[in-house]
Design an enzyme around this catalytic site. Structure first.
Site, short mmCIF file in Angstrom:
data_model
loop_
_atom_site.label_atom_id
_atom_site.label_comp_id
_atom_site.label_asym_id
_atom_site.label_seq_id
_atom_site.Cartn_x
_atom_site.Cartn_y
_atom_site.Cartn_z
N HIS A 87 0.82 -1.22 0.00
CA HIS A 87 0.00 0.00 0.00
C HIS A 87 0.86 1.27 0.00
O HIS A 87 0.37 2.34 -0.34
CB HIS A 87 -1.05 -0.01 1.12
CG HIS A 87 -0.57 0.32 2.49
ND1 HIS A 87 -0.25 -0.62 3.44
CD2 HIS A 87 -0.37 1.52 3.10
CE1 HIS A 87 0.11 -0.02 4.56
NE2 HIS A 87 0.05 1.27 4.38
N ASP A 93 1.28 -7.66 2.35
CA ASP A 93 1.39 -6.22 2.08
C ASP A 93 2.85 -5.78 1.93
O ASP A 93 3.43 -5.16 2.81
CB ASP A 93 0.71 -5.46 3.23
CG ASP A 93 0.38 -4.02 2.85
OD1 ASP A 93 0.91 -3.53 1.83
OD2 ASP A 93 -0.40 -3.38 3.57
N SER A 128 3.96 2.24 8.47
CA SER A 128 3.75 1.21 7.46
C SER A 128 5.03 0.99 6.68
O SER A 128 5.68 1.95 6.28
CB SER A 128 2.65 1.63 6.49
OG SER A 128 1.44 1.19 7.02
#
Ligand code: ARG
Ligand code: ASP
Length: 719
Positions: A84, A220, A654
Site C-alpha cells: 500500500h 502487504d 507502514s
C-alpha cells in the site's frame, strides 16, 4: 492472571506511568530504554540500532515517499516497504494492457526496474539537540507571540548555518509540543525504482474489507531499489546511476515470530496526540470523526457502485478509494475504542488529578487554570473545526473543482505577464490534465457532487456557508439542477476541450477561464474559507498549541515526580523512532481471543472468487495444495502470513521493519488492530497491537510464487 495484570496496567497508565509497550522513542536517546529492552529479551545494544560513529541499523531505514517507512535488505540498495506504500507507483505504471495492480510486477533484471519520477527516500544521517539555541532569548516574561517570533528566527539562523556546512538536507523539529527541538541531517534519494509487487489479491488481500482488522492475511509488501550517481551520491534519476551501496542492510530471519518474543519496530510514525486534555479528545473522537465517517461512507458507496460495474473504473478509483476508505474506517474504530474504553472519563480523571496536583505548590501556578481554559478555547474552536471538516469532506471531494484549481494562475494572466511564465503555466496545466483524466470517471463525480453539496447545505449554519451554497439554494430548483448545469457548462470535464484551450491560450482568454463555473465554484468556497475560517482557525490553533506546550511541560514534571527513572516519550512527528513490545495475541471482548499469527489456511478459508477482495489465484492455490513452502514454512509445517505484537505504532510506520531480539528482520509492519486504532490518542496495551506481514510469506511469494529468486539471493538470510 495475564488479564488481571493488563487491567492493572490500564489503571496505572492513567497515573501516566509509562509501561513497557507504550512509547515511540527517539533513537538518539535510546540508552534510557536499553536496560528495559534487554530485560524484555533484546540481545543487542542500542548502539547497534543508532550510532553516528559506526554503521548501525539507522543506516538502513528510510522515510519512504513522504509517508511510509522502507528498509534496505541488500548490499545493492534493495528496499522493502508495503504494497500500500508503493501502491501509487504500481498504479502509475499500470495500464489496462499492463495491469501490474492486478497481476503483479517483477523486474527480472536491473534493466527492467521502473523509474518513479517524483519519488523520494529520506535517510537520517544524524540528529542533535538544539533546544537551547532555538529558545535563546526566550524568558519567563516572553509573551507567546514574541516567543513564536524568536523561535522562528532562531530556527532559520541555525538551519542556514548548518546547511552551509553540510551537503545534507537539514530540518529542525519541535518535540514535546515545543519543549524540545532537534536538528536532523538527512540524505535525500530521488532515484528509487520499482522492482517488484505481488498481484493485488496477495498484496491487498482482504482489501478495504479487512483493513484495520485482525485476523489478517495480506501480503502487504512491494520492492524498490535505491540508485545513486556513479560516485555514490544521492542524485536525480539518470540512466548512468548505479545501485546504492548502504552502510548497513538488515539480515532476514527465517526463525519466525513466536509468542512472547521481544520485537522492535524502527521507522517514521507520523502523528500521535497522547497528551491532550479530555475536551480535545472528545471533540476529535465524538464530534469531528463521526462527521467525516458519515460523509466518506456516502462517497465510498458511490465509488463502489461504479467500481463494481466496470474494471477500468475499478483501477481508476482504486487509490482514491483506498485513501478515503482508510481514514473512514480508522476513525470509526477510534470513536468506538475510546468510548468502549471509557477514554474520555479517564482523561477527565487525569485532568482533575493534574489540576489538584498543580494546586499543591506555588511553583505550579501556570498549570492551575489550564484545564478550564482548554474547555473555553476548544468550545470556541469547534465551529471552525466543523467548517474545515465540511469544506474538505464535501466541496473539495468534487474532483473537477480541485482539478480546475490547477488553472487559477493561468486565469490571472495579463498582457504584461512574460511569455516564459505563461509557457510554464501551460506546461504544468497540461501535466495536471494528463494525470487527472487518466483516473477520472465523470458519472462518479456528478453523483458525488450532488450528494456532498446537499450535505454541505444541510449541515453548515448560515454564517459558515460559502456564497455558492446560498446561490444554489436561492437560484436553483434543487442541488441536482445546479450540478447538471455545472457539469454541462464547465470545460473541465473534457480532456480534449481543456487541451485545445491550452494549445490556443492567449492572455485575452484568461477572463473566460476565470468564468468557468468549476473554477468559480472552487474559488468561491476557498475564498470563503480564507476570509472567514482560516485566520481564526490558525489563531485558535496557535493558542491551543501554546497551552498544550505548557500542559506538556506540566505532565512531564508530574510524571518525573512519580517515575524518575523513565522519561516520557514525545508524540510522533514524522521523525525516526523505535518502539518495542512482545509478540502476542489478545482478547478483544468477552469470550473472544485472538491468536498471534495467521496462515495460508486462513486465505483459503476466506477465498471467494465472486468477491474481489477475496480472490485467490490458481498459482497460490497450487502451491498451497502441494504444501510447497520450501524453507519458508514454519516449524509447525504451515505457511505463516501475518502476526501481531505490542509495538506502539501509527500511520507512517507502514513498511517499517519489525525486528527480533538479534535485530534480524521478522516482517513488515503494515497496520493495527481495529480495537486499538485509538492508540494515537490513548494507548492501551491490552488491546493495541501492530500487524505485520511475516517475512517468510514475503520471501515465499517472491521466490516460490513469482520465481524472482535472484532477489532473495541478494539478501542475507539467517536460517
Ligand atoms: N490501515 C493501514 C494504514 O493505515 C493500511 C492501509 C492500506 N490498505 C487498505 N486496504 N486501504 O495505512
Ligand atoms: N497502515 C498505517 C500506515 O500506512 C500504519 C498504521 O496506521 O498502523 O502507516
Amino acid at each position: 492472571m495475564r488479564k488481571l495484570f493488563l487491567t492493572l496496567c490500564v489503571v496505572l497508565s492513567f497515573s501516566l506511568k509509562m509501561k513497557a509497550d507504550e512509547g515511540m522513542w527517539i533513537p538518539m536517546l535510546l540508552q534510557n530504554n536499553e536496560k528495559e529492552m534487554q530485560e524484555m529479551g533484546m540481545n543487542i545494544t542500542v548502539d547497534d540500532i543508532y550510532s553516528i560513529n559506526h554503521s548501525s541499523m539507522k543506516d538502513a531505514i528510510v522515510l519512504f515517499d513522504g509517508g511510509c517507512t522502507g528498509e534496505i535488505v541488500s548490499e545493492k540498495g534493495l528496499l522493502l516497504t508495503n504494497h500500500h506504500c508503493g501502491f501509487d507507483w504500481i498504479q502509475y505504471h499500470s495500464t489496462v494492457e499492463h495491469d501490474y495492480l492486478t497481476n503483479g510486477f517483477w523486474a527480472m533484471s536491473q534493466a527492467e526496474e521502473l523509474p518513479c519520477p517524483g519519488i523520494s527516500a529520506v535517510m537520517l544521517k544524524k540528529m542533535e539537540d538544539v533546544t537551547d539555541r532555538v529558545l535563546e532569548g526566550v524568558t519567563k516574561e516572553t509573551s507567546n507571540d514574541e516567543r513564536a517570533e524568536i523561535v522562528t528566527e532562531n530556527i532559520k539562523k541555525i538551519k542556514e548555518e548548518a546547511e552551509n556546512n553540510s551537503d545534507y538536507q537539514v530540518v529542525i523539529k519541535s518535540f514535546y509540543h515545543g519543549n524540545k527541538y532537534y536538528m536532523i541531517y538527512n540524505e535525500v534519494f530521488k532515484d528509487v525504482r520499482l522492482v517488484g509487487a505481488p498481484p493485488s489479491n496477495i498484496g491487498k488481500f482482504g482489501g478495504d474489507t479487512d483493513n484495520w482488522v485482525w485476523p489478517r492475511h495480506t501480503g502487504d509488501f512491494s520492492i524498490f531499489r535505491i540508485y545513486v550517481s556513479p560516485d555514490g551520491k544521492a542524485a536525480d534519476y539518470s540512466e548512468d546511476n548505479v545501485p546504492y551501496k548502504p552502510n548497513y542492510h538488515f539480515s532476514i530471519s527465517l526463525k519466525g515470530a513466536n509468542e512472547g518474543d521481544f520485537t522492535f519496530v524502527f521507522g517514521y510514525p507520523a502523528r500521535t496526540n497522547e497528551y491532550l486534555p479530555a475536551v480535545a479528545v472528545n471533540q476529535e473522537a465524538n464530534v469531528i470523526y463521526p462527521i467525516s465517517v458519515d460523509l466518506r461512507g456516502k462517497i465510498l458507496d458511490i465509488y463502489n457502485k461504479y467500481q463494481e460495474k466496470d474494471p477500468k473504473v475499478r483501477i481508476q478509483y482504486a487509490s482514491k478509494h483506498a485513501g478515503l476508505g482508510n481514514g473512514w474506517k480508522k476513525w470509526m474504530g477510534v470513536t468506538e475504542g475510546i468510548n468502549n474504553f471509557k477514554g474520555i472519563e479517564k482523561k477527565k480523571q487525569f485532568d482533575k488529578d493534574f489540576t489538584d496536583w498543580a494546586l499543591k505548590s506555588r511553583q505550579r501556578g501556570a498549570y492551575i487554570n489550564l484545564i478550564k481554559d482548554f474547555g473555553k478555547v476548544y468550545e470556541e474552536y469547534e465551529p471552525y473545526r466543523l467548517a474545515t471538516t465540511y469544506l474538505s469532506e464535501t466541496a473539495l471531494q468534487i474532483e473537477i473543482l480541485t482539478f480546475a484549481a490547477n488553472f487559477n494562475k493561468l486565469s490571472q494572466v495579463t498582457k504584461e505577464t512574460p511569455q516564459e511564465e505563461i509557457d510554464k503555466l501551460i506546461a504544468n496545466a497540461k501535466e495536471a490534465t494528463k494525470v487527472f483524466f487518466k483516473d477520472y470517471h465523470q458519472p462518479i463525480d456528478e453523483e458525488v457532487a450532488a450528494m456532498v453539496l446537499q450535505e454541505y447545505i444541510n449541515n453548515q449554519p448560515a454564517d459558515f456557508r460559502p456564497e455558492l451554497l446560498n446561490t444554489i439554494v436561492e437560484k436553483y430548483a434543487d442541488v441536482q439542477s445546479y450540478v447538471d448545469e455545472l457539469f454541462a457548462k464547465t470545460m473541465f470535464t473534457s480532456e480534449e476541450n481543456v487541451n485545445k484551450f491550452l494549445d490556443e491560450f492567449k492572455p485575452a482568454k484568461a477572463k473566460k477561464l476565470a468564468k468557468d463555473p468549476a473554477l468559480m465554484a472552487y474559488n468561491n468556497v476557498m475564498d470563503f474559507y480564507i476570509d472567514n475560517v482560516r485566520s481564526k482557525t490558525i489563531e485558535l490553533g496557535n493558542q491551543i498549541a501554546d497551552m498544550q506546550r505548557v500542559f506538556m511541560r506540566g505532565q512531564m514534571e508530574y510524571h518525573a515526580e512519580r517515575n524518575p527513572e523513565k522519561m516520557m516519550y514525545p508524540d510522533a512527528n514524522f521523525t525516526l523512532r523505535v518502539t518495542y513490545g512482545k509478540i502476542g495475541g489478545f482478547s478483544p471482548k468477552d469470550a473472544v481471543t485472538y491468536k498471534h499469527f495467521t496462515t495460508l489456511d486462513g486465505i483459503m478459508q476466506k477465498e471467494n472468487p465472486d468477491i474481489y477482495d477475496y480472490v485467490v489465484t490458481d498459482r497460490l492455490r497450487e502451491l498451497y495444495e502441494a504444501k510447497d513452502y520450501g524453507r519458508y514454512a514454519d516449524k509447525d509445517g504451515s505457511m505463516h502470513v501475518a502476526f501481531i505484537a505490542g509495538n506502539h505504532t501509527t500511520g507512517g510506520n507502514s513498511g517499517s521493519p519489525i525486528l527480533n531480539a538479534d535485530g534480524h528482520l521478522l516482517g513488515l509492519n503494515f497496520d493495527r488492530t481495529w480495537e486499538g486504532t485509538m492508540s494515537d490518542l490513548i494507548y492501551d496495551p491490552s488491546i493495541c497491537r501492530n500487524i505485520s506481514v511475516d517475512i517468510r510469506y514475503v520471501l515465499f511469494i517472491v521466490d516460490k510464487y513469482a520465481g524472482a529468486s535472484y532477489l532473495v539471493d541478494e539478501m542475507t538470510i539467517v536460517e
